[in-house]
Scaffold this active site. Structure first.
Site, PDB file in Angstrom:
ATOM      1  N   SER A   1      -0.787   7.583  -7.019  1.00 15.28           N
ATOM      2  CA  SER A   1      -0.260   6.272  -7.401  1.00 15.28           C
ATOM      3  C   SER A   1      -1.200   5.599  -8.397  1.00 15.28           C
ATOM      4  CB  SER A   1      -0.166   5.420  -6.136  1.00 15.28           C
ATOM      5  OG  SER A   1      -0.015   4.061  -6.456  1.00 15.28           O
TER       6      SER A   1
ATOM      7  N   TYR B   1      -4.235   2.062   1.918  1.00 13.19           N
ATOM      8  CA  TYR B   1      -3.254   2.986   1.328  1.00 13.19           C
ATOM      9  C   TYR B   1      -3.833   3.646   0.074  1.00 13.19           C
ATOM     10  CZ  TYR B   1       0.679   4.429  -1.590  1.00 13.19           C
ATOM     11  OH  TYR B   1       1.512   5.142  -2.419  1.00 13.19           O
TER      12      TYR B   1
ATOM     13  N   LYS C   1      -4.903   7.712  -0.951  1.00 11.71           N
ATOM     14  CA  LYS C   1      -4.480   8.469  -2.154  1.00 11.71           C
ATOM     15  C   LYS C   1      -5.706   9.024  -2.872  1.00 11.71           C
ATOM     16  CE  LYS C   1      -0.156   8.223  -1.740  1.00 11.71           C
ATOM     17  NZ  LYS C   1       0.617   9.417  -1.485  1.00 11.71           N
TER      18      LYS C   1
HETATM   19  P1  NAD Z   1       9.372   7.352   1.429  1.00 14.34           P
HETATM   20  O1  NAD Z   1       8.778   6.680   2.617  1.00 14.34           O
HETATM   21  O2  NAD Z   1      10.776   7.024   1.071  1.00 14.34           O
HETATM   22  O3  NAD Z   1       9.258   8.944   1.599  1.00 14.34           O
HETATM   23  C1  NAD Z   1       8.253   9.562   2.349  1.00 14.34           C
HETATM   24  C2  NAD Z   1       8.919  10.579   3.260  1.00 14.34           C
HETATM   25  O4  NAD Z   1       7.925  11.268   4.025  1.00 14.34           O
HETATM   26  C3  NAD Z   1       9.879   9.950   4.271  1.00 14.34           C
HETATM   27  O5  NAD Z   1      11.119  10.617   4.206  1.00 14.34           O
HETATM   28  C4  NAD Z   1       9.201  10.168   5.625  1.00 14.34           C
HETATM   29  O6  NAD Z   1      10.138  10.331   6.675  1.00 14.34           O
HETATM   30  C5  NAD Z   1       8.392  11.415   5.356  1.00 14.34           C
HETATM   31  N1  NAD Z   1       7.192  11.570   6.191  1.00 14.34           N
HETATM   32  C6  NAD Z   1       6.255  10.629   6.489  1.00 14.34           C
HETATM   33  N2  NAD Z   1       5.294  11.154   7.264  1.00 14.34           N
HETATM   34  C7  NAD Z   1       5.623  12.462   7.452  1.00 14.34           C
HETATM   35  C8  NAD Z   1       5.003  13.538   8.163  1.00 14.34           C
HETATM   36  N3  NAD Z   1       3.871  13.364   8.852  1.00 14.34           N
HETATM   37  N4  NAD Z   1       5.593  14.753   8.139  1.00 14.34           N
HETATM   38  C9  NAD Z   1       6.760  14.932   7.457  1.00 14.34           C
HETATM   39  N5  NAD Z   1       7.392  13.945   6.785  1.00 14.34           N
HETATM   40  C10 NAD Z   1       6.820  12.733   6.777  1.00 14.34           C
HETATM   41  O7  NAD Z   1       8.405   7.079   0.190  1.00 14.34           O
HETATM   42  P2  NAD Z   1       8.629   7.344  -1.359  1.00 14.34           P
HETATM   43  O8  NAD Z   1       8.760   6.046  -2.028  1.00 14.34           O
HETATM   44  O9  NAD Z   1       9.668   8.372  -1.558  1.00 14.34           O
HETATM   45  O10 NAD Z   1       7.205   7.922  -1.743  1.00 14.34           O
HETATM   46  C11 NAD Z   1       6.919   9.303  -1.736  1.00 14.34           C
HETATM   47  C12 NAD Z   1       5.441   9.524  -2.039  1.00 14.34           C
HETATM   48  O11 NAD Z   1       5.119   8.921  -3.289  1.00 14.34           O
HETATM   49  C13 NAD Z   1       4.507   8.895  -1.014  1.00 14.34           C
HETATM   50  O12 NAD Z   1       3.419   9.768  -0.813  1.00 14.34           O
HETATM   51  C14 NAD Z   1       4.046   7.625  -1.688  1.00 14.34           C
HETATM   52  O13 NAD Z   1       2.772   7.212  -1.249  1.00 14.34           O
HETATM   53  C15 NAD Z   1       4.018   8.043  -3.145  1.00 14.34           C
HETATM   54  N6  NAD Z   1       4.171   6.912  -4.073  1.00 14.34           N
HETATM   55  C16 NAD Z   1       5.267   6.095  -3.936  1.00 14.34           C
HETATM   56  C17 NAD Z   1       5.405   4.993  -4.781  1.00 14.34           C
HETATM   57  C18 NAD Z   1       6.589   4.074  -4.646  1.00 14.34           C
HETATM   58  O14 NAD Z   1       6.543   2.974  -5.196  1.00 14.34           O
HETATM   59  N7  NAD Z   1       7.662   4.433  -3.970  1.00 14.34           N
HETATM   60  C19 NAD Z   1       4.449   4.754  -5.769  1.00 14.34           C
HETATM   61  C20 NAD Z   1       3.358   5.614  -5.889  1.00 14.34           C
HETATM   62  C21 NAD Z   1       3.236   6.704  -5.021  1.00 14.34           C
HETATM   63  C1  UD1 Z   2       2.766  -2.374  -4.862  1.00 13.44           C
HETATM   64  C2  UD1 Z   2       1.502  -2.039  -4.116  1.00 13.44           C
HETATM   65  C3  UD1 Z   2       0.893  -0.783  -4.718  1.00 13.44           C
HETATM   66  C4  UD1 Z   2       1.889   0.367  -4.671  1.00 13.44           C
HETATM   67  C5  UD1 Z   2       3.167  -0.061  -5.376  1.00 13.44           C
HETATM   68  C6  UD1 Z   2       4.227   0.992  -5.216  1.00 13.44           C
HETATM   69  C7  UD1 Z   2       0.597  -4.177  -3.289  1.00 13.44           C
HETATM   70  C8  UD1 Z   2      -0.484  -5.201  -3.416  1.00 13.44           C
HETATM   71  N1  UD1 Z   2       0.579  -3.164  -4.187  1.00 13.44           N
HETATM   72  O1  UD1 Z   2       2.407  -2.577  -6.207  1.00 13.44           O
HETATM   73  O2  UD1 Z   2      -0.274  -0.408  -4.010  1.00 13.44           O
HETATM   74  O3  UD1 Z   2       1.367   1.520  -5.291  1.00 13.44           O
HETATM   75  O4  UD1 Z   2       3.665  -1.289  -4.793  1.00 13.44           O
HETATM   76  O5  UD1 Z   2       5.282   0.766  -6.081  1.00 13.44           O
HETATM   77  O6  UD1 Z   2       1.441  -4.259  -2.390  1.00 13.44           O
HETATM   78  N2  UD1 Z   2       6.615  -9.534  -6.784  1.00 13.44           N
HETATM   79  C9  UD1 Z   2       7.149 -10.793  -6.606  1.00 13.44           C
HETATM   80  N3  UD1 Z   2       7.919 -11.026  -5.509  1.00 13.44           N
HETATM   81  C10 UD1 Z   2       8.200 -10.079  -4.574  1.00 13.44           C
HETATM   82  C11 UD1 Z   2       7.649  -8.776  -4.762  1.00 13.44           C
HETATM   83  C12 UD1 Z   2       6.857  -8.551  -5.865  1.00 13.44           C
HETATM   84  O7  UD1 Z   2       6.921 -11.676  -7.429  1.00 13.44           O
HETATM   85  O8  UD1 Z   2       8.890 -10.359  -3.595  1.00 13.44           O
HETATM   86  C13 UD1 Z   2       5.800  -9.249  -7.987  1.00 13.44           C
HETATM   87  C14 UD1 Z   2       4.383  -8.803  -7.695  1.00 13.44           C
HETATM   88  O9  UD1 Z   2       3.517  -9.910  -7.621  1.00 13.44           O
HETATM   89  C15 UD1 Z   2       4.098  -7.905  -8.899  1.00 13.44           C
HETATM   90  C16 UD1 Z   2       5.467  -7.296  -9.236  1.00 13.44           C
HETATM   91  O10 UD1 Z   2       6.426  -8.163  -8.662  1.00 13.44           O
HETATM   92  O11 UD1 Z   2       3.682  -8.670  -9.993  1.00 13.44           O
HETATM   93  C17 UD1 Z   2       5.663  -5.894  -8.662  1.00 13.44           C
HETATM   94  O12 UD1 Z   2       5.387  -5.895  -7.279  1.00 13.44           O
HETATM   95  P1  UD1 Z   2       5.634  -4.621  -6.354  1.00 13.44           P
HETATM   96  O13 UD1 Z   2       6.999  -4.105  -6.569  1.00 13.44           O
HETATM   97  O14 UD1 Z   2       5.246  -4.985  -4.955  1.00 13.44           O
HETATM   98  O15 UD1 Z   2       4.637  -3.517  -6.939  1.00 13.44           O
HETATM   99  P2  UD1 Z   2       3.066  -3.580  -7.188  1.00 13.44           P
HETATM  100  O16 UD1 Z   2       2.506  -4.915  -6.888  1.00 13.44           O
HETATM  101  O17 UD1 Z   2       2.808  -3.034  -8.542  1.00 13.44           O
END
Ligand code: NAD
Ligand code: UD1
Length: 339
Positions: A128, A152, A156
């Protein structure tokens, strides 16, 4: 050498995993989902079945179950692993740190050990942009110093370090560390999308649930940042572009390396710009009020996406309008998510 065909997708029933399943299938790969459904609905699997008229291969289990993972890798003759499984809620990670270390760090160690035990050394890992902390330069290149403000984010970083150490010890591994910026949007079909449990923490699901009337209004966390309109700026990337980034990364699995790669668009969008874009795409009003800054938030964060283009010939193609249209289609066709 056998070409890459069968891919184990841990966390494949989740938001990004399910979209990546679709792109893998469309590119001719055979994805095998391993998920314990701790943060996913089984409804996702039915939707994937509907999309392809082909029942997805799903193993219900945990990445920490080494013998299950080994058995799955061998029986399905997996050629590579895409590792999404883990927990991702920043606030929860501060309240329950051990849960995050156990699953995100411990689970990744178990998975890597299982892979090593069966002689498989190709992995793509979900990292991330949070590993860049409060950026010292924009756009953010992969060489930017790494740090973390949350548990978190620490998990990572720790998995990234583990992967670098594994590669340093055994140069036969092929490892892509993909650092996602802010994934949003949904598949064009409207069949799969983001379905957070409880009140969404992230901006886009909060906006779409407000537009559909599930939430009264959006709280905009601060308008006094050093950004053009004072609200937070982020690099939102369409989840389908992100999923395609994983398919592109599979082409880098032919040779040994360990490389971090940003997946973002390179463009920063403010909260107010996103609200306006969503209103234009959906035709709905998104009522909002400005409130205090959210603790831990940064002003701006967007990617230098050069490396992904140079190494993988990959570019994010979908616009902010596409992200909003596709989120709205998913939200309006599924007002209560998968339920
Ligand atoms: P998500 O929660 O929708 O998907 C994660 C999946 O992993 C879920 O289906 C959950 O059931 C499964 N899971 C959790 N623990 C498990 C375990 N011990 N064994 C098997 N399955 C397990 O999340 P996502 O948004 O799809 O994110 C996927 C990955 O990307 C995560 O590692 C997350 O940290 C990373 N990531 C997500 C974002 C974001 O904004 N969504 C941003 C940066 C990184
Ligand atoms: C958040 C996480 C980051 C994670 C990412 C995944 C925090 C502090 N950071 O980041 O670790 O990797 O999600 O996508 O939680 N905002 C509002 N109102 C809301 C929600 C968000 O104004 O109800 C604003 C936030 O202040 C920010 C932007 O929208 O400026 C995006 O927020 P968000 O979607 O939560 O993502 P990140 O803050 O980038």
């Amino acid at each position: 050498m056998r070409s890459i065909k069968n891919i184990l997708v841990t966390g494949g029933a989740g938001y990004i995993g399910s979209h990546t399943y679709v792109e893998l299938k469309e590119a001719g790969y055979t994805p095998i989902i391993l998920d314990n459904f701790s943060n996913a609905s089984r409804g996702v699997i039915d939707r994937l079945n509907t999309l392809f008229q082909d029942k997805p291969m799903v193993i219900e289990g945990d990445i920490r179950d080494t013998s299950l993972v080994e058995k799955t890798l061998v029986e399905h003759q997996c050629d590579a692993v895409i590792h999404f499984a883990g927990f991702k809620a920043v606030g929860e990670s501060m309240a329950k740190p051990l849960k995050y270390f156990e699953v995100n760090v411990g689970g990744s160690e178990r998975l890597l050990s299982a892979m090593k035990n069966v002689g498989l050394r190709k992995i793509i890992f979900s990292s991330s942009a949070t590993v860049y902390g409060d950026p010292q330069e924009l756009p953010i290149p992969e060489a930017h110093p790494l740090t973390s403000a949350s548990v978190y984010g620490q998990t990572k970083l720790m998995v990234e370090e583990m992967l670098r150490a594994v590669y340093a010890a055994d140069r036969e591994w092929s490892i892509c560390i993909l650092r996602y910026f802010n994934p949003v949007g949904a598949h064009l079909s409207g069949l799969i999308g983001e379905d957070p449990t409880g009140v969404p923490n992230n901006l886009m699901p909060f906006i779409s649930q407000t537009a559909i009337g599930r939430r009264e209004k959006l709280s905009v966390f601060g308008n006094d940042y050093d950004t053009p309109d004072g609200t937070g700026v982020r690099d939102y990337i369409h989840v389908v572009d992100l999923a395609k980034g994983h398919v592109a990364a599979l082409d880098l699995m032919a040779t040994p390396h360990c490389t971090p790669i940003n997946l973002g668009t390179g463009n920063g969008i403010s909260v107010i710009e996103m609200i306006n874009a969503f209103e234009a795409a959906s035709g709905k009003k998104v009522p909002y009020e400005i409130v205090d800054r959210r603790p831990g938030d940064i002003a701006a964060c967007y990617a230098d996406a050069t490396r992904a283009r140079e190494l993988m010939d990959w570019n994010a193609e979908r616009s902010i309008h596409d992200m909003c249209i596709d989120t709205w289609r998913w939200q309006s066709q599924n007002p209560d998510g998968y339920n």
